[in-house]
Scaffold this active site. Structure first.
Site, PDB file in Angstrom:
ATOM      1  N   ARG A  53       0.843  -1.187   0.000  1.00 28.30           N
ATOM      2  CA  ARG A  53       0.000   0.000   0.000  1.00 28.30           C
ATOM      3  C   ARG A  53       0.886   1.247   0.000  1.00 28.30           C
ATOM      4  O   ARG A  53       1.752   1.392   0.868  1.00 28.30           O
ATOM      5  CB  ARG A  53      -0.911   0.007   1.227  1.00 28.30           C
ATOM      6  CG  ARG A  53      -1.800   1.242   1.256  1.00 28.30           C
ATOM      7  CD  ARG A  53      -2.543   1.404   2.561  1.00 28.30           C
ATOM      8  NE  ARG A  53      -3.179   2.708   2.568  1.00 28.30           N
ATOM      9  CZ  ARG A  53      -3.494   3.401   3.644  1.00 28.30           C
ATOM     10  NH1 ARG A  53      -3.241   2.902   4.839  1.00 28.30           N
ATOM     11  NH2 ARG A  53      -4.061   4.591   3.533  1.00 28.30           N
TER      12      ARG A  53
ATOM     13  N   GLU B 199      -3.876  -0.282   7.949  1.00 25.18           N
ATOM     14  CA  GLU B 199      -2.740   0.124   8.775  1.00 25.18           C
ATOM     15  C   GLU B 199      -2.880  -0.501  10.148  1.00 25.18           C
ATOM     16  O   GLU B 199      -3.966  -0.530  10.724  1.00 25.18           O
ATOM     17  CB  GLU B 199      -2.643   1.647   8.953  1.00 25.18           C
ATOM     18  CG  GLU B 199      -2.115   2.415   7.775  1.00 25.18           C
ATOM     19  CD  GLU B 199      -1.983   3.910   8.071  1.00 25.18           C
ATOM     20  OE1 GLU B 199      -1.811   4.266   9.254  1.00 25.18           O
ATOM     21  OE2 GLU B 199      -2.065   4.716   7.122  1.00 25.18           O
TER      22      GLU B 199
ATOM     23  N   ASN C  36      -7.895   1.518   9.554  1.00 24.55           N
ATOM     24  CA  ASN C  36      -6.615   1.695  10.243  1.00 24.55           C
ATOM     25  C   ASN C  36      -6.859   1.663  11.746  1.00 24.55           C
ATOM     26  O   ASN C  36      -7.744   2.361  12.250  1.00 24.55           O
ATOM     27  CB  ASN C  36      -5.971   3.040   9.889  1.00 24.55           C
ATOM     28  CG  ASN C  36      -5.560   3.132   8.445  1.00 24.55           C
ATOM     29  OD1 ASN C  36      -5.663   2.164   7.694  1.00 24.55           O
ATOM     30  ND2 ASN C  36      -5.104   4.315   8.027  1.00 24.55           N
TER      31      ASN C  36
ATOM     32  N   HIS D 287      -3.314  10.953   0.948  1.00 19.13           N
ATOM     33  CA  HIS D 287      -2.784  10.668   2.285  1.00 19.13           C
ATOM     34  C   HIS D 287      -2.188  11.960   2.858  1.00 19.13           C
ATOM     35  O   HIS D 287      -1.009  12.033   3.178  1.00 19.13           O
ATOM     36  CB  HIS D 287      -1.746   9.555   2.222  1.00 19.13           C
ATOM     37  CG  HIS D 287      -1.501   8.879   3.546  1.00 19.13           C
ATOM     38  ND1 HIS D 287      -1.601   7.531   3.741  1.00 19.13           N
ATOM     39  CD2 HIS D 287      -1.164   9.393   4.761  1.00 19.13           C
ATOM     40  CE1 HIS D 287      -1.328   7.218   4.986  1.00 19.13           C
ATOM     41  NE2 HIS D 287      -1.053   8.341   5.637  1.00 19.13           N
TER      42      HIS D 287
ATOM     43  N   TYR E  66      -4.783   1.172  15.746  1.00 21.43           N
ATOM     44  CA  TYR E  66      -3.529   1.051  16.481  1.00 21.43           C
ATOM     45  C   TYR E  66      -3.725   0.692  17.954  1.00 21.43           C
ATOM     46  O   TYR E  66      -2.965  -0.097  18.504  1.00 21.43           O
ATOM     47  CB  TYR E  66      -2.742   2.368  16.394  1.00 21.43           C
ATOM     48  CG  TYR E  66      -2.212   2.642  15.020  1.00 21.43           C
ATOM     49  CD1 TYR E  66      -0.949   2.201  14.642  1.00 21.43           C
ATOM     50  CD2 TYR E  66      -2.978   3.327  14.078  1.00 21.43           C
ATOM     51  CE1 TYR E  66      -0.456   2.443  13.367  1.00 21.43           C
ATOM     52  CE2 TYR E  66      -2.497   3.571  12.807  1.00 21.43           C
ATOM     53  CZ  TYR E  66      -1.241   3.119  12.453  1.00 21.43           C
ATOM     54  OH  TYR E  66      -0.754   3.339  11.196  1.00 21.43           O
TER      55      TYR E  66
ATOM     56  N   GLU F 141      -7.756   8.090   6.428  1.00 25.32           N
ATOM     57  CA  GLU F 141      -8.057   8.675   7.734  1.00 25.32           C
ATOM     58  C   GLU F 141      -8.577  10.109   7.635  1.00 25.32           C
ATOM     59  O   GLU F 141      -7.934  11.057   8.098  1.00 25.32           O
ATOM     60  CB  GLU F 141      -6.824   8.616   8.643  1.00 25.32           C
ATOM     61  CG  GLU F 141      -6.340   7.195   8.915  1.00 25.32           C
ATOM     62  CD  GLU F 141      -5.190   7.133   9.915  1.00 25.32           C
ATOM     63  OE1 GLU F 141      -4.743   8.198  10.376  1.00 25.32           O
ATOM     64  OE2 GLU F 141      -4.751   6.013  10.233  1.00 25.32           O
TER      65      GLU F 141
END
Length: 1893
Positions: A1415, A1710, A1643, A1460, A1645, A1505
């Site tokens: 990606r 991500e 995404n 992005h 985390y 995002e």
């Protein structure tokens, strides 16, 4: 039979009751008829009321068929017993038991069985007195011993034939007819028969008697024969002229017979009516004044119609049922003192004690988990409740299962009754809408109850009908029976394996009456003519159907019981002399209780009284129908009758009822022709319908037992009883409720013991205050106070809770000694620890620093899952001065703390311990907490001055001793081990007056106190500690002078005091060892305090020595003499000795032990007890010599660990990892002893009450470190004591801070104790015995689908560099990064990873990872420099073409992100994402990429995002372009731009290119900070909806989330704005945006914990969201402050996406973790991260059904991390920025990720090594390895060897030593060579000189 109503209303039964009240062995009242006569047989078909009772029927002929009808008539009139005289000669014509007449035997058997079947008990008479002639001729009369023997044989025969059919017997009914020898032999025969009967039938009710005239009673009562009769059967005769004579005669009889029960088994009334007999006050006085126990009366003469009261014919409407009249008459003439006499007895051993709650009153969570709306929800939301209150939150029990069960454990109940919310299980009311989350809630509640030993009792319906059912008529709709049946079926099948008692309905009368009659309750229907009766009809049928479902499908396997809980008042006639009022009271009960009970328990139909009354009213009122009673079919009646396994009763109060003409009015009062009133003298409550009338419960229980349970023998469960108090005033000191409970419970006890009612359960309503219907929260029924003003909804026990727990403990009211098993002594031999050699300097325990100090943060914080061994001792602690109060109560002497705190200014706010927690007076309240916690041990101290007020035994205070005896006994009764501290700082002031611990005499004085305690309590106490923290006593008390006795002498006093303390401890130990150990077998030790000490620089030897010295000065000061060699540690002796010498002293300030003392001291401990709170960082320091001080003697400085959380006490940070190291140090230093952690806890400030999250984290981390020490390091940790049980007086801090698991309100004189969240958490830790591996942490072995996409990612600005190369335009990040103070370290992306020039390098590392996809993003300004398609930069496009070429060659699929974050700066200059024109600009840009690259790219991401773009870029301004407060506008345009790009691709390119396109949305997972708190749960919801929902909801569901729209609009308008700050989509835009996705790009985390934050009127995103975030301290950290390792959250948010957005295909685009600081290629934390996060993804895919298609690791390599610059590194490959070539160097995580990809998941190791774990080496032309070896945690690569850190360090030292030796060797050789050379040179010179000579 109007006469009987009058007769019984006067006093016949009253004679029985009034006299019987005084006796605890009261039998059932006996109302005796019979025997059946020949004449009656002849005319049995006549009117039953005319039946005469003359000559006795024998069994020479068969019984007439009408006999049963006659018996039923008698039973209906209240008769309980029937006389059956047997015929000796007919049964045994020859007198021989071997020759009976079988027909006669059968006849009597039939007669007895008939009597039993209709509910009459036989009174069997063996014989009169005269011997039948046929027997006399054979055996003689009573003078013959042979006849006596024949009578005995006859009796034996009778008992054999009829013994099981009767309980009551008379041997000889006319004993008064015999004289002299005849009488004596007859008496002997009776005695023999009596003894034989009780041998055959031991313990049976009833008994055996003889009969005689009243005048002949002395025959029995004046002799020893009295004990051979269970009661006396007396015959009396009365006429109107001899009443006084009979009274005198009875007085003599009753006096002689003392307390023997008396049955007037024959009452002959002559020449007057029975009414006159019963009205004779002379006789009544005799019968009621004495102590006698009158069993009952013969009723024969009182049943004659001739006895009717003359000239009085009550109207027909005044008749009442025999049951009510009988019950009322039983009690009517009691005086109030007789009625209210308290019975001090116990309930049956198996009695069930319960409390209750109801779903809508306590649960809250009104829309949680898919719950449907109920009629009570609607009712509250329509503002129909007091003060517009609702049940939306109520007690928040939906989130507080653990909190509620905690209360139940504290109460000590064995049963908990709760209701299930139908709408939580079936939101629509039907099975098709089942909510699994609702069922899981009840699963959890039931399982938690059972785990705590509490049996669940479940009510299926308690008023909260699903609104969806009410919308179609509710209970008026006949179809509801089928719906309820289906609902019940589900509950039985789901929960019935654990629930064994079910109530179908609770108080259904309230539903019919208030819900559908008066309309006071929801659904608010006002129809008492039709609806109310129809509702009852349908509920009865519903109940029956549920019962039959259980009976048919579940009973055999589940073995439970199903009943119904009916509510009823007791009703008394307003004027007891008016039969009309008596009848009206009866009707009151029939209209309330009988309405439901009669169909179920009697005959399947409504009571005749109810039906008759309604029919009469209908006839009377043809124009206004007052009531319409539905009719049951015969099949329905049969199906309803008998559908209960018990009778549930809800009872609260009573009413006075009078007869009235209700006219044609509807409702019970109108139709029933009665009015209800209350007596003004009755005690009122907060409710206008509940008055305290305890006696009514007993009367009602008797009524139920007779009316409903005579044939259906089922027990009664009291399913609800309680009273409300007001919501203000003294809320916890509810003395009114205590008195109410006491009296009502005692009435139930009387009903059991005195009346024989089968009551098996008592339920107090309710467990806690709740939502009380229309009254809201203004009325409080709870045993626990709930503060509805606080979001935590804290629950605090009221005094009634403590009272009830005491009743339960005693099982009633009898004086009951506590039963407990005194603990067995296990240490009868000396357990003295063997002495070990003294410590070195530094000690050998320094290897602990070598072992642990080199750990990195990941290794140090990695959580350990496991459990402690069985038998581990979990406990809590307190100390006397801190909690007891009663400072001068009952003879206690003052302590030094009393003196100190009474001096103003000593403690903040002049606080003291005079009252403290008042535990001296509130022992039951402390026990409640300990029971609730289920601790195994309780550590407390004894107040020396409470036991010996002046410190000496001569002043012994027995009341103080009694207090500790009660405490110890109660602890043992609840299986809690007492751990007793003999001295916890509160020295008697009298002893301090003679020097205190600075006086050596204290050694013997303390021993005297210990000796007394060992002798007094040691039979039960097996764990003793002599002193608590002697270091604190010596240093703080006598050195610093901070605490009492406040001696400030830091140089010498602490050493002297410690010297005395050590010797005092040793002497006490030896006293126990010598005098008590063999008999008591306990343990004795001392509780020492110790911080852990970490050297500031572990690699500097001097610092390690300083750290060791610090430990020796604190812990070793006491532990070294006791546990090692009897002397102080050398480090301490040397330091103090040297300092003393340098100070010019002739000798050391540290006292010395003699050799004898050393020998006496060493080993004087059976275990090692340590108190620990914090860790210090120590550094060597040359301290000052003056003034002399223990502190300066240590030569060190102390600091706190900078990274650890602070606490409410300064210099006491929470440093959990220090505990593990301390335990290891103790193990190494003191010979591996058994260790008990006797104090550990944390202080929070006084503002922190019950939601003490910090304390939860403290225990979560500290206990785990103890677990690591035990499980990983082999430390013998035997127990853990949490400090403390409750908030208390915290010494110098007073009440400013609290350590408690329970909050104590010190402003309230009641000192209420409320459990904190930490109490519930600590209970769970103890229950689990540590931290078992949770399912979230267990590895799932398996593979992803074969087509699974494995990827890694980058972004253009982060890696490309070449920011001005080949025509690239500027981006907003170019400007942002070149703006001062925007990016960390002034970093920028000018070069970044130089990927623009290193395509080959990037693809090379991609190949090493073995990814299938890559990606990357396209730089918009590199392709379109000004952001528009006016100019396309071909050079920029060419870069991406070349990258695609390289990927294609490597067989790696591209995943291309269009945007992005690097917006062309030219577009930002015209507003960027704030300007709506950007939507078209973005579409144009996308069109260029689709057209130019789309043939090769099959996976497109429109935006990465957008949350970050909008919120950080245009909201907070922390990211480019740095705009503040415009996030909603930017987000609006981002969403529309995405939609346009999607439609462009879908319309123009999809058909030819065949790719997929969507958006990537990012989100954390969020958990409520306190999962037991609705407002934190709500905050979590807001966090998610304002995060992921902000963008996902419009795209996947259409439009912004409703929650977001509602909040922002409401806050905007409240601020005076004309419209919402959140832009609105038009309907057309909503349609165009919705569905613009081919997958869900995601995404993720980390996870956060959320809680509510009120930012007032702040008009921005944060103010709107109203949510703060934090994290769990156990979560592992990363290089980014916001990123914690929380794998569990990954699975949960994937499941959330599935459930919230229709299970779309998900590609994780991500996921990764950062580090910062020094580079370490062995990135174990990243390896751990990927292993666990990817495994959670596998669980989501396999276990949760998430359609997960791919996973992307962020990031390929370390790169420019936006505002963090290069300080945070996420890469799988390290980019060496110090090398101009920027080489990509693999980290260990790269190899691990590659292996996961190769294996396509996680192969099961149980199946053997998988080939994917051994990849073939790749060709490597450059000689560098293709894979990086993965080293285990704590392993390093050292010269090609995998070594531990310690071994590597040793190896390094060895090599260094070799190197030094080698260098020295070389130097030595060179030196020798040089020396030799000089020598040769000198020799040569000499030779030359000689030659010259």
């Amino acid at each position: 039979m109007a006469l009987l109503g009058k007769v019984l209303s006067l006093c016949l039964i009253t004679v029985y009751v009034c006299s019987g009240q005084k006796h605890e062995d009261q039998h059932q009242a006996v109302f005796l008829a019979g025997p059946m006569t020949n004449k009656q047989v002849g005319g049995i078909k006549s009117n039953p009321s005319d039946w005469a009772l003359l000559d006795t029927v024998d069994c020479s002929h068969a019984l007439p068929p009408e006999s049963r009808q006659y018996f039923e008539y008698l039973q209906s009139r209240g008769v309980t017993h029937f006389k059956v005289p047997l015929s000796w000669t007919q049964l045994l014509p020859t007198g021989l038991s071997s020759q009976p007449q079988q027909a006669v035997v059968a006849c009597y058997q039939t007669l007895l069985k008939q009597l039993q079947e209709v509910g009459l008990e036989p009174l069997v008479i063996l014989h009169g007195s005269t011997v039948p002639e046929t027997l006399r001729s054979r055996y003689g009369g009573w003078e013959s011993q042979e006849l006596v023997e024949m009578f005995q044989q006859y009796a034996e025969f009778v008992f054999g034939q009829f013994g099981e059919l009767a309980d009551s017997w008379v041997t000889l009914s006319s004993l008064d007819e015999l004289r002299d020898a005849d009488l004596q032999n007859a008496l002997d025969a009776h005695i023999s028969v009596y003894q034989r009967y009780h041998h055959l039938f031991p313990g049976r009710d009833g008994g055996i008697s003889v009969g005689l005239k009243a005048s002949e009673v002395p025959i029995i009562c004046d002799t020893h024969l009295l004990k051979y009769s269970d009661y006396i059967s007396i015959k009396i005769q009365y006429d109107c002229t001899t009443g006084q004579e009979l009274a005198d005669e009875l007085q003599k009889v009753l006096t002689k017979c003392q307390e023997k029960p008396i049955l007037f088994y024959e009452v002959n009334i002559k020449d007057c009516s029975a009414y006159q007999f019963l009205s004779d006050t002379n006789i009544l006085k005799v019968l009621t004044d004495g102590p006698q126990n009158v069993l009952g009366f013969d009723m024969v003469h009182m049943l004659r119609p001739a006895d009717a009261v003359q000239n009085r014919k009550p109207p027909q409407t005044s008749s009442c049922s025999m049951t009510y009249c009988k019950t009322w008459s039983n009690f009517a003439t009691m005086t109030s003192s007789e009625r209210d006499t308290f019975l001090n007895q116990s309930f049956p051993d198996d009695f069930q004690w319960a409390t209750s709650s109801e779903s809508f009153k306590v649960e809250g969570g009104w829309s949680e988990g898919g719950k449907g709306e109920t009629i009570w929800d609607r009712f509250g939301h329509e503002n129909k409740v007091f003060d517009n209150q609702t049940a939306d939150l109520a007690c928040d029990s939906y989130h507080k299962v653990d909190y509620d069960v905690y209360l139940l454990r504290g109460l000590h109940v064995n049963t908990y009754q709760f209701s299930i919310s139908w709408a939580r299980i079936f939101p629509s009311g039907h099975r098709g809408s089942q909510s699994e989350k609702g069922a899981l809630y009840y699963d959890k509640l039931i399982n938690t109850l059972i785990e705590s030993g509490i049996q669940p009792v479940v009510t299926l319906y308690h008023w909260d009908l699903p609104q969806a059912l009410q919308d179609v008529g509710g209970w008026t709709n006949t179809s509801i029976a089928e719906a309820f049946k289906d609902y019940a079926d589900f509950c039985f099948s789901r929960f019935g394996d654990r629930v064994k008692t079910w109530n179908t309905f609770s108080s259904p009368w309230v539903v019919s009456h208030a819900g559908y009659g008066t309309g006071e309750h929801p659904p608010g229907v006002r129809d008492y003519v039709v609806a109310s009766y129809q509702v009852t009809h349908n509920m009865l049928k519903s109940h029956a159907e549920a019962w039959h479902v259980y009976n048919d499908k579940y009973r055999k396997t589940q073995r439970g019981k199903v009943g119904i809980a009916l509510n009823s008042d007791w009703a008394e006639p307003m004027d007891p002399s008016r039969p009309e009022d008596i009848a009206a009271a009866d009707r009151y009960l029939q209209f309330m209780l009988g309405w439901f009970a009669h169909p179920i328990f009697v005959d399947g139909d409504y009571p005749a009284t109810l039906k008759t009354q309604i029919e009469e009213k209908r006839n009377k009122c043809p124009l206004s129908e007052p009531a319409r009673l539905p009719v049951f079919t015969s099949e329905e009646s049969k199906r309803i009758h008998g559908t209960a396994d018990f009778f549930g009763l809800n009872h609260y109060t009573s009413r006075l009822v009078n007869s009235s003409d209700g006219g044609c009015n509807s409702g019970p009062h109108g139709v029933g022709d009665f009015q209800a009133h209350v007596d003004p003298s009755w005690s009122s409550t907060a409710s206008d319908w509940i008055y305290s009338t305890p006696w009514g419960l007993r009367m009602l229980l008797n009524y139920i037992s007779i009316e409903y349970l005579h044939f259906t023998k089922v027990p009664i469960h009291i399913t609800g009883n309680g009273m409300p108090t007001n919501d203000s005033g003294d809320t916890v000191n509810d003395t009114h409720r205590v008195e109410y409970m006491k009296r009502y419970i005692n009435e139930a006890l009387k009903a059991i013991h005195l009346d024989g009612v089968n009551v098996q359960r008592f339920t107090v309503q309710s467990l806690m205050d709740g939502f009380e219907g229309p009254q809201g929260y203004s009325e409080r029924f709870g045993l626990h106070h709930v503060n509805f003003d606080l979001p935590d909804r804290p629950r605090t026990p009221k005094q009634s809770a403590y009272f009830y727990s005491k009743v339960i403990q005693k099982n009633g009211f009898a004086s009951k000694k506590m039963f407990f098993n005194a603990p067995e002594g296990i240490n009868i031999e000396s357990n003295k620890i063997s002495p070990i050699p003294p410590s070195t300097v530094p000690s050998q325990a320094k290897n602990v620093w070598n072992k642990f100090s080199s750990q990195n943060n990941f290794q140090r914080k990695l959580y350990h899952y496991g459990t402690f061994p069985r038998g581990f001792s979990w406990g809590v602690s307190s100390s006397a001065y801190q909690i007891e109060g009663g400072w001068n109560a009952d003879g206690k002497g003052p302590s030094i703390w009393d003196t100190f705190t009474h001096k103003p200014g000593s403690i903040p706010a002049n606080a003291n311990g005079d009252v403290a927690c008042d535990s001296y007076h509130r022992l039951e309240e402390d026990l409640y907490m300990l029971r609730a916690l289920r601790v195994k041990s309780y550590r407390f101290s004894m107040s020396w001055s409470r036991i010996f007020p002046d410190g000496h035994r001569t002043s012994l205070n027995q009341k103080g001793v009694d207090y500790y005896n009660r405490l110890i006994d109660d602890l043992l009764a609840y299986n809690i081990t007492p751990m007793v501290t003999l001295y916890h700082w509160d020295l008697p002031q009298a002893l301090q007056n003679v020097g205190g611990w600075d006086n050596a005499d204290m050694i013997n004085i303390f021993n005297e106190f210990c000796d007394f305690c060992f002798a007094t309590f040691g039979d039960r106490v097996k764990f003793w500690m002599t002193f608590n923290q002697p270091h604190t006593i010596a240093w703080s008390g006598y050195g610093l002078g901070q605490i009492p006795p406040n001696v400030k002498n830091p140089g010498t006093a602490p050493y002297r005091v410690a010297h005395n303390l050590i010797k005092a401890h040793a002497k006490a130990y030896h006293t126990y060892d010598d005098k008590y150990r063999k008999t008591q077998g306990g343990l004795v030790s001392i509780a020492l305090n110790a911080d852990w000490v970490e050297p500031k620089a572990v690699n500097v030897p001097r610092e390690v020595v300083a750290a060791d010295r610090a430990l020796q000065f604190q812990l070793g000061w006491f532990a070294h003499p006791i546990f090692k060699n009897g002397d102080y540690p050398d480090a301490m002796k040397w330091q103090v000795g040297n300092k003393s010498e340098l100070q010019g002293l002739s000798e050391t300030r540290l006292p010395a032990f003699t050799e004898q003392e050393k020998s006496f001291i060493k080993g004087t401990a059976d275990m090692f007890c340590v108190n620990h709170y914090t860790t210090k960082i120590v550094s060597h320091l040359t301290a000052r010599l003056t003034p002399q001080s223990y502190e300066y003697d240590r030569d060190l400085s102390e600091a706190e660990d900078g990274d650890s959380p602070t606490t409410a006490i300064s210099k006491q940070k929470a440093v959990a990892w220090g505990l593990r190291r301390l335990l290891n140090w103790i193990k190494e230093e003191y010979g591996d002893p058994e260790i008990y952690i006797t104090e550990n806890g944390v202080a929070t400030d006084s503002k922190t009450t019950v939601d003490d999250t910090d304390r939860v984290f403290y225990y979560k981390t500290y206990v785990d470190e103890a677990l690591k020490a035990h499980n990983l390091d082999g430390v013998k940790v035997m127990g853990y004591i949490a400090t403390s049980l409750m908030d208390s007086f915290e010494w110098l801090n007073g009440y400013k801070v609290g350590f408690g698991l329970h909050h104590v309100d010190f402003t309230d004189p009641n000192r209420p104790r409320t459990p904190k969240r930490s109490a519930h958490y600590y209970y769970q830790v103890m229950r689990d015995n540590g931290f078992p591996l949770p399912d979230d942490e267990k590895t799932l072995y398996g593979e992803f689908p074969k087509t699974f996409n494995w990827s890694t990612a980058s972004a253009s600005y982060q890696i490309e560099g070449s920011w001005r190369a080949h025509g690239k335009g500027l981006s907003i990040w170019d400007k942002f990064a070149h703006t001062p103070l925007r990016v960390d370290s002034s970093d920028n992306g000018d070069i970044a990873c130089d990927s623009y020039n290193k395509i080959d390098k990037d693809v090379e590392v991609l190949k090493k990872l073995k990814v299938t996809h890559y990606r990357f993003s396209v730089s918009w300004p590199r392709v379109l420099p000004d952001g528009t398609n006016n100019h396309i930069n071909e050079a920029g496009l060419n870069y991406y073409q070349r990258l695609l070429d390289a990927l294609e060659a490597a067989n790696i699929e591209p995943q291309v992100t269009l945007y992005h974050w690097d917006l062309p700066l030219a577009l930002q200059k015209v507003g960027g994402w704030e300007n709506e024109t950007i939507v078209q600009r973005y579409k144009d840009y996308a069109d260029v990429l689709f057209s130019r690259l789309g043939s090769r790219v099959k996976f497109w991401i429109t935006l990465n995002e957008p949350y970050i773009v909008a919120n950080l870029g245009y909201g907070y301004g922390t990211f480019a372009p740095g705009i503040i407060g415009k996030q909603y506008i930017a987000a609006h345009n981002l969403i529309k731009a995405h939609a346009e790009a999607w439609h462009l691709y879908n319309d123009r390119y999809r058909a030819t290119q065949g790719g997929i396109i969507s958006i990537t949305i990012n989100s954390d997972w969020v958990e409520p900070r306190n999962p037991h708190k609705q407002e934190d749960v709500d905050a979590a919801k807001r966090y998610l909806q304002f995060f992921i929902g902000w963008f996902a909801h419009p795209i996947f569901n259409g439009d912004y989330p409703d929650l977001m729209k509602t909040i922002i609009r409401k806050r905007s308008l409240a601020a005076g704005l004309p419209e919402s700050r959140l832009p609105e989509f038009t309907p057309a835009e909503i349609t165009r945006i919705k569905g613009t996705h081919d997958y869900f790009g995601f995404n993720h985390y980390t996870t956060v914990l959320s809680y509510p934050v009120d930012l007032g009127k702040q008009q921005d995103y944060e103010g709107d969201r109203g949510t703060g975030t934090t994290h769990d301290r156990t979560w592992l950290e990363s290089g980014s402050f916001w990123l914690k390792i929380t794998p569990f959250g990954f699975r949960k948010i994937l499941k959330f996406i599935k459930d919230e957005y229709g299970n779309p295909p998900v590609y994780v685009t991500e996921n990764g973790i950062s580090e910062r600081g020094a580079v370490n290629l062995n990135d174990m934390h990243r390896k751990h991260y990927y292993e666990n996060y990817i495994n959670q993804a596998l669980k989501a895919q396999v276990l949760d059904g998430v359609d997960l298609r791919g996973y992307t690791a962020w990031s390929l390599m370390d790169n420019f991390e936006w505002a963090a610059g290069y300080s945070e590194r996420f890469g799988l490959f390290f980019v060496n920025r110090s090398d101009p070539n920027l080489p990509r160097i693999p980290k260990n995580s790269a190899s691990r990720y590659a292996s996961i990809i190769t294996c396509n998941g996680f192969p099961d190791p149980a199946l053997g090594p998988h080939e994917c774990l051994n990849p073939k080496p790749e060709e490597n032309t450059r000689g560098t390895p293709t894979t990086v070896p993965i080293l285990p945690v704590n392993m390093v690569d050292f010269l090609g060897l995998e070594l531990s850190l310690h071994d590597a360090e040793v190896a390094l030292n060895v090599l260094f030593a070799f190197l030094v030796v080698s260098v020295l060797g070389v130097i030595f050789i060179v030196y020798r060579l040089m020396k030799a050379k000089r020598k040769l040179k000198r020799s040569a010179v000499d030779s030359v000189k000689m030659e010259r000579m």
